[in-house]
Design a protein around this motif. Sequence first.
Motif, PDB file in Angstrom:
ATOM      1  N   THR A  91     -32.395 -34.032   2.840  1.00 12.45           N
ATOM      2  CA  THR A  91     -31.930 -32.710   2.427  1.00 12.45           C
ATOM      3  C   THR A  91     -30.456 -32.764   2.035  1.00 12.45           C
ATOM      4  N   LEU A  92     -29.645 -33.466   2.812  1.00 11.94           N
ATOM      5  CA  LEU A  92     -28.228 -33.622   2.471  1.00 11.94           C
ATOM      6  C   LEU A  92     -28.067 -34.350   1.144  1.00 11.94           C
ATOM      7  N   HIS A  93     -28.895 -35.353   0.926  1.00 13.63           N
ATOM      8  CA  HIS A  93     -28.859 -36.107  -0.340  1.00 13.63           C
ATOM      9  C   HIS A  93     -29.150 -35.194  -1.528  1.00 13.63           C
ATOM     10  N   ARG A  94     -30.184 -34.358  -1.412  1.00 12.71           N
ATOM     11  CA  ARG A  94     -30.513 -33.428  -2.496  1.00 12.71           C
ATOM     12  C   ARG A  94     -29.373 -32.453  -2.760  1.00 12.71           C
ATOM     13  N   CYS A  95     -28.783 -31.962  -1.689  1.00 13.39           N
ATOM     14  CA  CYS A  95     -27.705 -30.986  -1.820  1.00 13.39           C
ATOM     15  C   CYS A  95     -26.492 -31.599  -2.517  1.00 13.39           C
ATOM     16  N   LEU A  96     -26.144 -32.817  -2.163  1.00 17.55           N
ATOM     17  CA  LEU A  96     -24.998 -33.484  -2.788  1.00 17.55           C
ATOM     18  C   LEU A  96     -25.253 -33.774  -4.259  1.00 17.55           C
ATOM     19  N   ARG A  97     -26.442 -34.216  -4.593  1.00 17.16           N
ATOM     20  CA  ARG A  97     -26.759 -34.505  -5.996  1.00 17.16           C
ATOM     21  C   ARG A  97     -26.791 -33.230  -6.828  1.00 17.16           C
ATOM     22  N   ARG A  98     -27.237 -32.139  -6.223  1.00 17.28           N
ATOM     23  CA  ARG A  98     -27.382 -30.890  -6.960  1.00 17.28           C
ATOM     24  C   ARG A  98     -26.063 -30.131  -7.090  1.00 17.28           C
ATOM     25  N   GLU A  99     -25.258 -30.123  -6.024  1.00 17.35           N
ATOM     26  CA  GLU A  99     -24.097 -29.238  -5.998  1.00 17.35           C
ATOM     27  C   GLU A  99     -22.762 -29.941  -5.825  1.00 17.35           C
ATOM     28  N   GLY A 100     -22.754 -31.254  -5.633  1.00 20.20           N
ATOM     29  CA  GLY A 100     -21.491 -31.966  -5.513  1.00 20.20           C
ATOM     30  C   GLY A 100     -20.926 -31.926  -4.107  1.00 20.20           C
ATOM     31  N   VAL A 101     -19.658 -32.329  -3.979  1.00 16.03           N
ATOM     32  CA  VAL A 101     -19.058 -32.596  -2.673  1.00 16.03           C
ATOM     33  C   VAL A 101     -18.095 -31.510  -2.214  1.00 16.03           C
ATOM     34  N   SER A 102     -17.962 -30.420  -2.950  1.00 16.27           N
ATOM     35  CA  SER A 102     -16.942 -29.427  -2.595  1.00 16.27           C
ATOM     36  C   SER A 102     -17.281 -28.663  -1.318  1.00 16.27           C
ATOM     37  N   PHE A 103     -18.530 -28.330  -1.100  1.00 17.51           N
ATOM     38  CA  PHE A 103     -19.034 -27.656   0.091  1.00 17.51           C
ATOM     39  C   PHE A 103     -18.231 -26.415   0.472  1.00 17.51           C
ATOM     40  N   PRO A 104     -18.143 -25.454  -0.450  1.00 15.30           N
ATOM     41  CA  PRO A 104     -17.636 -24.140  -0.031  1.00 15.30           C
ATOM     42  C   PRO A 104     -18.624 -23.495   0.934  1.00 15.30           C
ATOM     43  N   SER A 105     -18.233 -22.355   1.460  1.00 12.47           N
ATOM     44  CA  SER A 105     -19.052 -21.710   2.483  1.00 12.47           C
ATOM     45  C   SER A 105     -20.494 -21.486   2.030  1.00 12.47           C
ATOM     46  N   GLU A 106     -20.682 -21.008   0.799  1.00 10.21           N
ATOM     47  CA  GLU A 106     -22.034 -20.692   0.344  1.00 10.21           C
ATOM     48  C   GLU A 106     -22.889 -21.944   0.183  1.00 10.21           C
ATOM     49  N   ARG A 127     -26.390 -22.693   2.088  1.00 10.31           N
ATOM     50  CA  ARG A 127     -27.623 -23.091   1.380  1.00 10.31           C
ATOM     51  C   ARG A 127     -28.207 -24.353   1.995  1.00 10.31           C
ATOM     52  N   PHE A 128     -27.329 -25.302   2.365  1.00  8.77           N
ATOM     53  CA  PHE A 128     -27.823 -26.517   3.006  1.00  8.77           C
ATOM     54  C   PHE A 128     -28.540 -26.179   4.306  1.00  8.77           C
ATOM     55  N   GLN A 129     -27.934 -25.325   5.143  1.00  8.07           N
ATOM     56  CA  GLN A 129     -28.546 -24.992   6.427  1.00  8.07           C
ATOM     57  C   GLN A 129     -29.886 -24.287   6.231  1.00  8.07           C
ATOM     58  N   ARG A 130     -29.986 -23.431   5.211  1.00  4.16           N
ATOM     59  CA  ARG A 130     -31.265 -22.751   4.954  1.00  4.16           C
ATOM     60  C   ARG A 130     -32.317 -23.740   4.466  1.00  4.16           C
ATOM     61  N   GLU A 131     -31.916 -24.669   3.609  1.00  2.00           N
ATOM     62  CA  GLU A 131     -32.871 -25.657   3.098  1.00  2.00           C
ATOM     63  C   GLU A 131     -33.320 -26.594   4.218  1.00  2.00           C
ATOM     64  N   LEU A 132     -32.381 -26.977   5.076  1.00  2.00           N
ATOM     65  CA  LEU A 132     -32.740 -27.812   6.220  1.00  2.00           C
ATOM     66  C   LEU A 132     -33.695 -27.060   7.144  1.00  2.00           C
ATOM     67  N   GLY A 133     -33.457 -25.747   7.315  1.00  2.00           N
ATOM     68  CA  GLY A 133     -34.345 -24.943   8.149  1.00  2.00           C
ATOM     69  C   GLY A 133     -35.775 -24.957   7.643  1.00  2.00           C
ATOM     70  N   ARG A 134     -35.929 -24.901   6.328  1.00  2.00           N
ATOM     71  CA  ARG A 134     -37.290 -24.939   5.764  1.00  2.00           C
ATOM     72  C   ARG A 134     -37.929 -26.306   5.984  1.00  2.00           C
ATOM     73  N   GLU A 135     -37.131 -27.376   5.943  1.00  2.00           N
ATOM     74  CA  GLU A 135     -37.678 -28.716   6.141  1.00  2.00           C
ATOM     75  C   GLU A 135     -38.174 -28.922   7.568  1.00  2.00           C
ATOM     76  N   ILE A 136     -37.477 -28.333   8.539  1.00  2.00           N
ATOM     77  CA  ILE A 136     -37.872 -28.571   9.929  1.00  2.00           C
ATOM     78  C   ILE A 136     -38.894 -27.554  10.424  1.00  2.00           C
ATOM     79  N   ASP A 137     -39.268 -26.607   9.562  1.00  2.00           N
ATOM     80  CA  ASP A 137     -40.306 -25.653   9.964  1.00  2.00           C
ATOM     81  C   ASP A 137     -41.600 -26.363  10.354  1.00  2.00           C
ATOM     82  N   ALA A 138     -41.988 -27.383   9.572  1.00  2.00           N
ATOM     83  CA  ALA A 138     -43.269 -28.054   9.826  1.00  2.00           C
ATOM     84  C   ALA A 138     -43.262 -28.798  11.154  1.00  2.00           C
TER      85      ALA A 138
END
Length: 467
Positions: free
Chosen positions: A342-357, A361-372
């Motif tokens: 998930t971190l890999h996808r986020c970095l490739r999609r949005e880069g390394v700046s990591f503002p608050s939003e 988004r990373f935490q929400r995407e990670l949440g969906r991954e660990i739902d299963a």
Amino acid sequence: MPPTGQHAVVIGGSMAGMLAARVLSDHFARVTLLERDVYAETPGPRRGLPQSRHLHILLMRGQLTVEHFFPGLVAELEKAGMHRVDHGCDIPWLTPAGWGVPFRSGITMVIGTRDLLDWIVRRRVKALDRVRVLDGMDATGLLVTSDGSGIRGVKVHSRHPGGGGEEEMAADLVVDAAGRGSHVRQWLGALGYPMPAATVINAHLGYASRLYRRPTHFSVDWHGLMIQGHPPEHKRGGVISPMEGDRWLVTLAGGGGDYAPTEEAAYLEFARSLRTPLLYEAIRDAEPLSPIYGYRGTENRRHHYAELRRWPAHLVVLGDAVCAFNPVYGQGMTAAALAAQTLHRCLRREGVSFPSEQCRRFQRELGREIDAPWLLSTGSDCHYPDMEGPRPGLAGRLAHLYVDRVVELSTRSPQVRRRLLEVFHLLRRPSSLFAPPIVARVFWRLATGPKTVGDRRYEGPPPISPV
């Protein structure tokens, strides 16, 4: 790939932390991995992994993911003595409804000691040009930007003799992978950020493990054995896992407070009481190679970071620091691999700046991954009547009843068992169990077949199906 960020810091040298460091090394010029334990030069237990003496498996989804980040790693693990076994036929699985029908599935597990696995992965991480691994280092707090909107690094303290006092380590991104002992919730609270709600599901399950020399006189056609309990009637289970060095790791588990014992005679008697005599017969005359180690920290604990509306820039949290599963189900390392992916996808999609939003988004995407994996782990624990934590509603209870019928079908149908294994190995979502062909089989079975009595005694597994 040339790096676009300067410095990232990872707190925690767990599997989640090591895989995160590997991902970050593609995007940052420097990555520092901080681990509070002092690493040994050879594989061995460490204080930060209290469950390392117990069963650890790398599920199929985990293998595919770590192989992407470390090509050739699975072959390296096998060469070092770890075992890669077909879950469909090499490891007979006594489910609550009976033996899963055995067949050659191609869905494999990698099994071996956690100490060896960590040591091999850590050696790979240390070999990365952009990664620096600092052991014996405590992260003691976060450094906040002047306006309070983001994180600019961490406070660190060396645990080595003469290491000095607290120092500051600047970073463009901080990744907390400190596991169950993470302090990030308290750190955020001290900085004025909201602390996330937590959900805890505790089936009061405890297990005890011991290494044995694999007996030469005990001839079987399996590599390991999985005996699942059937609560509330039968709360006990056990596993035989093949280990490097021609050894077995035997883990006995009991839920609902019926903890597996660590005393010699009681341990064997507990094994004798399981729903099949196979495990007891395998170890009663086997040579023990270790003491019996107990472990009871098995509650499922999920911190709902994905639900927070206010979040600092330049900080993400993953691994057990977000969601720790009951270790008995063997999902932890694969879930760590999913977090790195998930971190890999986020970095490739949005880069390394990591503002608050972006962090949110990373935490929400990670949440969906660990739902299963969360659903699988807590769904099993909900079968214990004295479980602590929120109970499923009507829809959840109906879903559990349905899945119980799917498990019953997996004792007769290789096709249904394949789908169940795909879900267990996180290759498919649990919702795939509701595919029309499986639903039709379930309702046909309900209409025509008797229910299985879960507390009966079972002998050996059936022969391997040609399908």
